[in-house]
Motif scaffolding. Structure first.
Motif, short mmCIF file in Angstrom:
data_model
loop_
_atom_site.label_atom_id
_atom_site.label_comp_id
_atom_site.label_asym_id
_atom_site.label_seq_id
_atom_site.Cartn_x
_atom_site.Cartn_y
_atom_site.Cartn_z
N SER A 130 34.10 45.47 30.96
CA SER A 130 34.45 44.48 31.97
C SER A 130 35.06 45.19 33.17
CB SER A 130 35.45 43.47 31.40
OG SER A 130 34.90 42.75 30.32
N TYR A 131 34.87 44.58 34.35
CA TYR A 131 35.42 45.10 35.60
C TYR A 131 36.03 43.92 36.34
CZ TYR A 131 32.52 49.15 34.52
OH TYR A 131 31.96 50.25 33.89
N LEU A 132 36.90 44.19 37.30
CA LEU A 132 37.53 43.11 38.05
C LEU A 132 37.32 43.29 39.54
CD1 LEU A 132 39.30 40.58 38.18
CD2 LEU A 132 41.31 42.08 38.25
N ARG A 133 36.63 42.33 40.13
CA ARG A 133 36.51 42.27 41.58
C ARG A 133 36.46 40.83 42.06
NH1 ARG A 133 37.95 44.99 46.10
NH2 ARG A 133 36.80 44.16 47.86
N THR A 134 35.76 39.96 41.32
CA THR A 134 35.53 38.59 41.77
C THR A 134 36.30 37.60 40.91
OG1 THR A 134 33.64 38.20 40.32
CG2 THR A 134 33.21 39.29 42.45
N VAL A 135 36.34 36.35 41.37
CA VAL A 135 37.01 35.31 40.59
C VAL A 135 36.28 35.08 39.28
CG1 VAL A 135 35.76 33.42 41.74
CG2 VAL A 135 38.00 32.99 40.69
N GLU A 136 34.96 35.28 39.27
CA GLU A 136 34.22 35.15 38.01
C GLU A 136 34.65 36.22 37.01
OE1 GLU A 136 32.00 32.93 41.05
OE2 GLU A 136 32.76 34.99 41.00
N ASP A 137 34.90 37.44 37.52
CA ASP A 137 35.40 38.51 36.66
C ASP A 137 36.75 38.11 36.05
OD1 ASP A 137 33.20 40.08 37.36
OD2 ASP A 137 34.30 41.09 38.97
N ALA A 138 37.62 37.55 36.89
CA ALA A 138 38.94 37.13 36.41
C ALA A 138 38.83 36.02 35.38
CB ALA A 138 39.81 36.70 37.59
N ASP A 139 37.91 35.09 35.60
CA ASP A 139 37.70 34.00 34.64
C ASP A 139 37.26 34.54 33.29
OD1 ASP A 139 38.44 32.01 36.42
OD2 ASP A 139 36.37 31.63 37.10
N ALA A 140 36.37 35.52 33.33
CA ALA A 140 35.90 36.12 32.07
C ALA A 140 37.04 36.82 31.33
CB ALA A 140 34.76 37.10 32.35
N LEU A 141 37.91 37.50 32.09
CA LEU A 141 39.05 38.16 31.46
C LEU A 141 40.03 37.14 30.89
CD1 LEU A 141 39.76 41.09 33.94
CD2 LEU A 141 38.73 41.23 31.67
N LYS A 142 40.24 36.05 31.59
CA LYS A 142 41.11 34.99 31.08
C LYS A 142 40.67 34.55 29.69
CE LYS A 142 42.93 32.36 35.03
NZ LYS A 142 42.90 31.03 35.69
N LYS A 143 39.37 34.33 29.55
CA LYS A 143 38.83 33.89 28.26
C LYS A 143 38.96 34.96 27.19
CE LYS A 143 35.45 30.70 30.29
NZ LYS A 143 34.02 30.38 30.47
N ALA A 144 38.86 36.22 27.63
CA ALA A 144 38.91 37.33 26.67
C ALA A 144 40.33 37.69 26.25
CB ALA A 144 38.22 38.55 27.27
N PHE A 145 41.33 37.27 27.03
CA PHE A 145 42.73 37.58 26.71
C PHE A 145 43.20 36.60 25.63
CE2 PHE A 145 44.23 39.73 30.93
CZ PHE A 145 43.35 40.77 30.68
N VAL A 146 43.03 36.97 24.36
CA VAL A 146 43.39 36.09 23.26
C VAL A 146 44.45 36.77 22.40
CG1 VAL A 146 41.17 34.91 23.20
CG2 VAL A 146 41.47 36.99 21.87
N PRO A 147 45.43 36.01 21.92
CA PRO A 147 46.48 36.60 21.09
C PRO A 147 45.89 37.33 19.88
CG PRO A 147 47.05 34.36 21.73
CD PRO A 147 45.63 34.57 22.15
N GLY A 148 46.40 38.52 19.63
CA GLY A 148 45.93 39.30 18.50
C GLY A 148 44.71 40.15 18.79
N GLY A 149 44.07 39.93 19.92
CA GLY A 149 42.91 40.73 20.28
C GLY A 149 43.31 42.14 20.68
N ARG A 150 42.34 43.05 20.68
CA ARG A 150 42.61 44.44 21.01
C ARG A 150 41.93 44.78 22.33
NH1 ARG A 150 39.87 46.60 15.71
NH2 ARG A 150 38.42 45.07 16.57
N ALA A 151 42.73 45.11 23.33
CA ALA A 151 42.21 45.45 24.66
C ALA A 151 42.45 46.92 24.94
CB ALA A 151 42.87 44.60 25.74
N VAL A 152 41.41 47.60 25.44
CA VAL A 152 41.54 48.98 25.88
C VAL A 152 41.25 49.03 27.36
CG1 VAL A 152 40.68 51.34 25.69
CG2 VAL A 152 40.96 49.95 23.63
N LEU A 153 42.18 49.54 28.14
CA LEU A 153 42.02 49.69 29.59
C LEU A 153 41.72 51.15 29.89
CD1 LEU A 153 42.54 47.17 31.47
CD2 LEU A 153 43.71 47.03 29.26
N VAL A 154 40.59 51.40 30.51
CA VAL A 154 40.24 52.76 30.92
C VAL A 154 40.67 52.92 32.37
CG1 VAL A 154 38.38 54.43 31.24
CG2 VAL A 154 38.29 52.81 29.33
N GLY A 155 41.72 53.68 32.59
CA GLY A 155 42.25 53.87 33.93
C GLY A 155 43.65 53.30 34.06
N GLY A 156 44.58 54.14 34.52
CA GLY A 156 45.97 53.73 34.65
C GLY A 156 46.43 53.62 36.09
#
Length: 408
Positions: A130-156
């Protein structure tokens, strides 16, 4: 103004919207056409990784103007439309799809505010992230941010850390993979980078530094199916969500095809413009993330921040109208991560000395970056508010470090 009848603006972000606003405020009564590739009116992008992503603000809150404003100010808005070519000789722009009133569009002045797009790494599986630039990208991330899920961010970087904070606050297990010894060390220097790293670790974010990503692993090894983990030099990190945030590249292809001056990536990239935001063609300007502009204080500079897009959009509009304006302000940006809220002004270097005034332990302080001659190159206020203008006055001056305070 009477000779300027047709102004075309390519890009649907902050720089474009504020250029239009300024044109009308300054009395320009000619035609304005806004060309935006997204299916939305111009909106602010910072909330996508902050208040909109967290659900604190709606998308309507991020709009610069609603449709009624554009109608009232006689601005023709073409959303969902891509500029596919510029002919500098005939001063025309071709569009896809072609507008009802015909194609190409003729301009007397053309402003390119095409922004930037996330960099996609070359390692296998990058297309599944996943990448973030548009509101659609943000909407997709909102849905994917679920309690207990495992997120890996590449890039600090800033976006990576903001997303890490948002995912963690949504109840996810979060890992950040950073190739450098510390996140943002090249911007903040070692001490402040370590402070931010400790902040995230204190909130349960697993920050791994000095890590090389080798591949994003996916279901059945298909390059575009859901990611299952990230393979690195330190082993594989399992994931339900992988977000890549390794920087952004200016959208310069339209300018390059037209023959406008464009800087190579090693020089910062971007459409080359002077201190008045004018490109190498006298009828073309560029502003925002895509512009490599001559800052009268700092030299050629490309800045990917909210404040710069607003200011350059306004300045470009005035330049189009023949007013004497120049890119002479200091860069500014802000971030919110957990209980860390800050504003930064200036253009510091990792080699500068950092002077901290206030309390790192309490999370309320001001950091000053000083070069070897004790010139203040940048300043950052952390959870101390309403001091940004005062810091802007200090940056650029030579000081006795002993006189610096937290301004309270």
């Amino acid at each position: 103004m009477t000779e300027l009848q047709q102004t075309v603006i390519v890009g649907g972000g902050l720089a474009a919207a504020h250029a239009i606003t300024t044109l009308r405020e300054e009395g320009y009564d000619g035609a304005i056409t806004l060309i935006g590739a997204e299916d939305h009116l111009p909106y602010e992008r910072p909330p996508l990784s902050k208040s909109y992503l967290s659900g604190k603000k709606s998308f309507a809150d991020a709009l610069v103007h609603d449709q009624a404003w554009y109608d009232e100010h006689d601005v023709r808005v073409l959303t969902g439309t891509t500029a596919t070519g510029i002919d500098l000789a005939s001063r025309t722009v071709t569009l896809e799809p072609a507008p009802p009133l015909g194609d190409p569009l003729t301009y007397d002045a053309l402003l390119l505010a095409t922004g930037a797009e996330p960099k996609v790494p070359g390692f296998p599986g990058a297309g599944a992230a996943s990448y973030l630039r548009t509101v659609e990208d943000a909407d997709a991330l909102k849905k994917a941010f679920v309690p207990g899920g495992r997120a890996v961010l590449v890039g600090g970087g800033w976006i990576g850390l903001e997303l890490a904070a948002a995912a963690r606050q949504a109840g996810m297990e979060v890992t950040v993979l950073e190739a450098a010894p510390l996140p943002l060390a090249g911007v903040l220097g070692e001490e402040m980078a370590q402070y931010l790293t400790d902040l995230h670790r204190g909130h349960g974010v697993d920050i791994r530094t000095g890590v090389t990503v080798e591949a994003i692993e996916t279901v059945d090894g298909h390059p575009h199916l859901a990611p299952t983990g990230v393979r690195t030099s330190e082993g594989t990190f399992d994931a339900d969500l992988v977000v890549v945030a390794v920087g952004a590249a200016p959208r310069t292809s339209l300018a390059e095809q037209a023959g406008l001056g464009v800087a190579p990536p090693e020089d910062g990239g971007g459409i080359t413009v002077d201190q008045h935001l004018r490109a190498t063609d006298p009828h073309v300007w560029a502003a925002g993330d895509v512009a490599l502009a001559v800052n009268t204080v700092l030299g050629p500079l490309r800045v990917e921040h909210w404040d710069n897009a607003i200011r350059q959009g306004k300045a470009a509009a005035k330049s189009i109208l023949g007013q004497e304006v120049a890119y002479d302000w200091l860069p500014y940006f802000y971030t919110d991560q957990f209980d860390f809220g800050m504003e930064y002004v200036g253009h510091g270097s990792a080699s500068d000395t950092v002077e901290v005034r206030g309390s790192l332990e309490d999370g309320e302080f001001i950091a000053y970056w000083l070069d070897p001659d004790h010139k203040v190159t940048a300043a950052m206020n952390v959870n101390i508010w309403d001091v940004s203008d005062r810091l802007r006055e200090i940056v650029g001056s030579t000081v006795d470090p002993g006189t610096l305070t937290d301004l309270r």
